[in-house]
Write an enzyme that holds these catalytic residues in place. Structure first.
Site, PDB file in Angstrom:
ATOM      1  N   ASP A 199     -15.480   4.719   2.478  1.00 43.60           N
ATOM      2  CA  ASP A 199     -13.798   4.318   2.416  1.00 43.60           C
ATOM      3  C   ASP A 199     -13.832   2.931   3.356  1.00 43.60           C
ATOM      4  O   ASP A 199     -13.974   3.276   4.529  1.00 43.60           O
ATOM      5  CB  ASP A 199     -12.948   5.405   3.087  1.00 43.60           C
ATOM      6  CG  ASP A 199     -11.515   5.270   3.095  1.00 43.60           C
ATOM      7  OD1 ASP A 199     -11.243   4.325   3.237  1.00 43.60           O
ATOM      8  OD2 ASP A 199     -10.479   6.126   2.552  1.00 43.60           O
ATOM      9  N   HIS A 200     -13.464   1.897   2.549  1.00 45.61           N
ATOM     10  CA  HIS A 200     -13.678   0.940   3.564  1.00 45.61           C
ATOM     11  C   HIS A 200     -12.826   0.799   4.604  1.00 45.61           C
ATOM     12  O   HIS A 200     -12.999   0.070   5.592  1.00 45.61           O
ATOM     13  CB  HIS A 200     -14.039  -0.398   2.813  1.00 45.61           C
ATOM     14  CG  HIS A 200     -12.537  -0.953   2.346  1.00 45.61           C
ATOM     15  ND1 HIS A 200     -12.119  -0.465   1.239  1.00 45.61           N
ATOM     16  CD2 HIS A 200     -11.730  -1.867   2.990  1.00 45.61           C
ATOM     17  CE1 HIS A 200     -10.808  -1.029   1.055  1.00 45.61           C
ATOM     18  NE2 HIS A 200     -10.777  -2.070   2.071  1.00 45.61           N
ATOM     19  N   LYS A 204     -12.892  -0.761   9.359  1.00 48.85           N
ATOM     20  CA  LYS A 204     -12.060  -1.737   9.904  1.00 48.85           C
ATOM     21  C   LYS A 204     -11.860  -1.540  11.326  1.00 48.85           C
ATOM     22  O   LYS A 204     -11.722  -0.523  11.876  1.00 48.85           O
ATOM     23  CB  LYS A 204     -10.631  -1.668   9.329  1.00 48.85           C
ATOM     24  CG  LYS A 204     -10.404  -2.377   7.981  1.00 48.85           C
ATOM     25  CD  LYS A 204      -9.164  -2.212   7.404  1.00 48.85           C
ATOM     26  CE  LYS A 204      -9.074  -2.508   5.781  1.00 48.85           C
ATOM     27  NZ  LYS A 204      -9.049  -3.848   5.471  1.00 48.85           N
ATOM     28  N   GLU A 238       0.957  -4.421   0.215  1.00 55.73           N
ATOM     29  CA  GLU A 238       0.280  -5.639  -0.204  1.00 55.73           C
ATOM     30  C   GLU A 238       1.105  -6.592  -1.082  1.00 55.73           C
ATOM     31  O   GLU A 238       2.060  -6.226  -1.839  1.00 55.73           O
ATOM     32  CB  GLU A 238      -0.856  -5.091  -1.244  1.00 55.73           C
ATOM     33  CG  GLU A 238      -1.747  -4.225  -0.477  1.00 55.73           C
ATOM     34  CD  GLU A 238      -2.807  -3.601  -1.369  1.00 55.73           C
ATOM     35  OE1 GLU A 238      -3.972  -4.293  -1.311  1.00 55.73           O
ATOM     36  OE2 GLU A 238      -2.578  -2.885  -2.399  1.00 55.73           O
ATOM     37  N   ASP A 257      -5.165   5.347  -5.807  1.00 57.14           N
ATOM     38  CA  ASP A 257      -5.863   4.204  -5.524  1.00 57.14           C
ATOM     39  C   ASP A 257      -5.868   3.917  -3.839  1.00 57.14           C
ATOM     40  O   ASP A 257      -7.065   3.489  -3.466  1.00 57.14           O
ATOM     41  CB  ASP A 257      -5.236   2.976  -6.205  1.00 57.14           C
ATOM     42  CG  ASP A 257      -5.979   1.750  -5.953  1.00 57.14           C
ATOM     43  OD1 ASP A 257      -7.277   1.858  -6.045  1.00 57.14           O
ATOM     44  OD2 ASP A 257      -5.564   0.520  -5.600  1.00 57.14           O
ATOM     45  N   HIS A 262      -7.424   5.932   1.607  1.00 59.58           N
ATOM     46  CA  HIS A 262      -7.465   5.112   2.634  1.00 59.58           C
ATOM     47  C   HIS A 262      -6.383   5.612   3.646  1.00 59.58           C
ATOM     48  O   HIS A 262      -6.447   6.022   4.624  1.00 59.58           O
ATOM     49  CB  HIS A 262      -6.847   3.542   2.382  1.00 59.58           C
ATOM     50  CG  HIS A 262      -7.878   2.867   1.506  1.00 59.58           C
ATOM     51  ND1 HIS A 262      -9.359   3.287   1.480  1.00 59.58           N
ATOM     52  CD2 HIS A 262      -7.611   2.135   0.516  1.00 59.58           C
ATOM     53  CE1 HIS A 262      -9.880   2.576   0.582  1.00 59.58           C
ATOM     54  NE2 HIS A 262      -9.017   2.055  -0.120  1.00 59.58           N
TER      55      HIS A 262
HETATM   56  C1  BG6 Z   1      -8.837  -0.956  -2.526  1.00 62.21           C
HETATM   57  C2  BG6 Z   1      -8.105  -0.582  -3.437  1.00 62.21           C
HETATM   58  O1  BG6 Z   1      -9.672   0.243  -2.262  1.00 62.21           O
HETATM   59  O2  BG6 Z   1      -8.406  -1.304  -1.319  1.00 62.21           O
HETATM   60  C3  BG6 Z   1      -7.119  -1.946  -3.980  1.00 62.21           C
HETATM   61  O3  BG6 Z   1      -8.595  -0.312  -4.847  1.00 62.21           O
HETATM   62  C4  BG6 Z   1      -6.603  -2.516  -2.646  1.00 62.21           C
HETATM   63  O4  BG6 Z   1      -6.068  -1.761  -5.129  1.00 62.21           O
HETATM   64  C5  BG6 Z   1      -7.796  -2.603  -1.473  1.00 62.21           C
HETATM   65  O5  BG6 Z   1      -5.973  -3.729  -2.682  1.00 62.21           O
HETATM   66  C6  BG6 Z   1      -7.084  -2.836  -0.305  1.00 62.21           C
HETATM   67  O6  BG6 Z   1      -7.835  -3.153   0.761  1.00 62.21           O
HETATM   68  P1  BG6 Z   1      -7.630  -4.126   1.990  1.00 62.21           P
HETATM   69  O7  BG6 Z   1      -8.953  -3.994   2.820  1.00 62.21           O
HETATM   70  O8  BG6 Z   1      -7.587  -5.526   1.407  1.00 62.21           O
HETATM   71  O9  BG6 Z   1      -6.679  -3.697   2.630  1.00 62.21           O
END
Ligand code: BG6
Length: 509
Positions: A199-200, A204, A238, A257, A262
């Site tokens: 989970d990226h 962060k 976003e 999503d 997240h």
């Molecule tokens: C991804 C989603 O996991 O995270 C995207 O699939 C989203 O829809 C993105 O835009 C957002 O990541 P970050 O790091 O730009 O906040």
């Protein structure tokens, strides 16, 4: 005790490099590889954080030579990397550790060729049989690829011949049942410790700093409960739309999503109890408890606690943009949400009765992710109501403009008693000289080190799905006209305002 280096203790400058390994990258011709993964690997090699004996093997279905792959990755690093190669020699040193292997994912025979290539790399690059498989592919391939790797004896329990780990990109399932099926499948081949669900957001810098703020300082923790906190707002806004991912997004929607993964992770980090040690298992235990305290909702509860919406034609940064259902890949009669807001509570001793307001949407006016902790109002109002609410709020800005601020009121200088909202501000940019690593740099390095603290565990994923499934089921019962609209470039539908209790309002960002 876990004897691997701990990211919270050691930071990214730790000197202990991971053991030699091959990074086997499935989905090597995809977007994520070019935008995030290879630039992150390049940065790790460049910074001396990757192992000395290291190789990145791209794997995908399209035929391509090593040199073609290297040239494409060079272009990707130039375009998306944090640092460009200083000169050709620096790039060449990296390129020699990059290779490509064509593999028709669904054909078991292809994995014999892969096995042979990997044996060759071990011999030429000293990678000692250690393998990190990264599945940056569409989820329908997860099971087939891991089964074929298993049949070709490329994964299995760690042996003297080297360790085997598998990183699974999101989405981990599309609901509780499919996530449980996938976990069950993987557990037939690997132990939970070998599975890295990425989970990226957890990579962060500012998300990790949330734990430092809470547990590295004594001043906040005594206030971190229902006695002092009135509510919490978590916003992931976003400006981006759905880009070229229309078909995927129409099947997915904002809840699956962003919220299931997240935002649930952000919620868990804000609300968790202090872990008993700074070890992966202990931290994940506490996060898992928070998510377990999220009950599944009935359709009636969903109706009163959730607002979903789609963006409609409008203007953002001076550019006229189409509405959600006009986007390529989205069905004109789509009932997929591009915005969701909700009010939830956690059934725990610490948080009972404290509303957590979550909102996320695409095509909002500003890209901002933040967590705001709103403290109670003073028990008695002694001053004229010139500023309305006291505004005691602790704001953790996750991105962009990373930092933390504490808002309070102060007296405006002068002979009259006038109050004004002010803030004490900490900014990463002004307090630290170094720039933050990209989330993927931290996470890929941790996976190589065998540290799964910042990856999600099976039970966390399952609890988040149980909750999100109940929300989706409730929404599915609602009539079509409950799908609200919001113009591109606006802060979401007016209906979302009604979710907030008392005189609380969504923060203006
Ligand atoms: C991804 C989603 O996991 O995270 C995207 O699939 C989203 O829809 C993105 O835009 C957002 O990541 P970050 O790091 O730009 O906040």
């Amino acid at each position: 005790m876990n004897d691997v280096p701990n990211p919270f203790r050691d930071g990214l400058t730790r000197s202990d490099a991971p053991a030699p390994c091959v990074f086997v990258l499935f989905g090597a011709t995809g977007d994520l590889t070019a935008r995030k993964l290879v630039p992150a690997l390049w940065q790790l090699v460049r910074g001396g954080l990757a192992p000395k004996q290291f190789f990145v093997l791209g794997v995908a279905r399209r035929a391509k030579s090593d040199d073609e792959f290297r040239a494409e990755m060079r272009a990707a690093v130039d375009k998306f990397g944090r640092d460009r190669p200083a000169d050709e020699a620096e790039w060449e040193a990296f390129a020699q550790r990059l290779g490509y292997c064509v593999c028709e994912f669904t054909q078991p025979a292809a994995y014999q060729a892969l096995a042979q290539r990997l044996r060759g790399i071990d011999a030429s690059h000293g990678t000692a049989g250690n393998r990190l498989y990264y599945l940056a592919v569409a989820p329908e391939f997860f099971e087939g690829i891991t089964s074929s790797l298993h049949e070709a004896e490329l994964i299995g329990p760690d042996q003297a011949g080297g360790w085997r780990r598998v990183v699974i990109e999101k989405p981990f399932g599309t609901d509780l049942a499919s996530a449980a099926r996938l976990s069950g499948h993987l557990h037939g081949l690997l132990t939970e410790d070998q599975i890295y669900r990425i989970d990226h957001y957890l990579g962060k810098e500012t998300v990790q700093n949330l734990l430092t703020l809470r547990f590295g300082n004594a001043i906040f923790e005594p206030l971190w409960n229902r006695n002092h906190i009135e509510h919490v707002q978590i916003t992931v806004a976003e400006t981006e739309g759905i880009g070229r991912r229309g078909e995927f997004y129409d099947q997915t929607g904002a809840l699956r999503d962003m919220v299931q993964n997240h935002m649930m992770q952000l919620l868990a980090l804000v609300a968790m109890e202090p872990p008993v040690t700074w070890e992966a298992g202990a931290i994940r235990d506490e996060k898992a408890k928070v998510l377990r305290a999220l009950p599944a909702w009935t359709p009636a509860q969903v109706a009163s606690r959730v607002v979903r919406a789609q963006y409609t034609r409008g203007t953002l940064a001076g550019v006229e943009m189409p509405g959600f259902t006009e986007e390529a890949g989205i069905a004109p009669d789509s009932l997929t949400e591009s915005y969701v807001a909700m009010r939830l509570t956690l059934d725990t001793w610490r948080w009972s009765g404290v509303p957590f307001y979550l909102r996320h949407g695409k095509r909002l006016p500003k890209r901002t992710t933040e967590i705001a902790i709103a403290f109670h109002q003073p028990p008695l109002s002694l001053f004229p109501p010139t500023v309305g609410r006291s505004g005691n709020t602790l704001v953790m800005r996750i991105q962009p403009d990373e930092g933390i601020s504490l808002n309070f009121v102060a007296k405006v200088p002068g002979t009259r008693l006038t109050l004004q909202a002010v803030k004490m501000d900490f900014g990463y940019g002004s307090s630290f000289a170094q720039t933050s690593p990209e989330a993927y740099e931290r996470l890929l390095l941790d996976a190589m080190l065998g540290d799964n603290t910042l990856f999600t565990r099976e039970d966390e994923v399952a609890s988040a799905w149980r909750f999100v499934d109940s929300v989706r089921a409730g929404l599915a019962e609602q009539p079509r006209d409950t799908m609200a609209g919001y113009a591109v470039g606006s802060w979401g539908p007016a209906a979302a305002d009604a979710l907030l209790d008392g005189d609380a309002t969504w923060r203006r960002l």
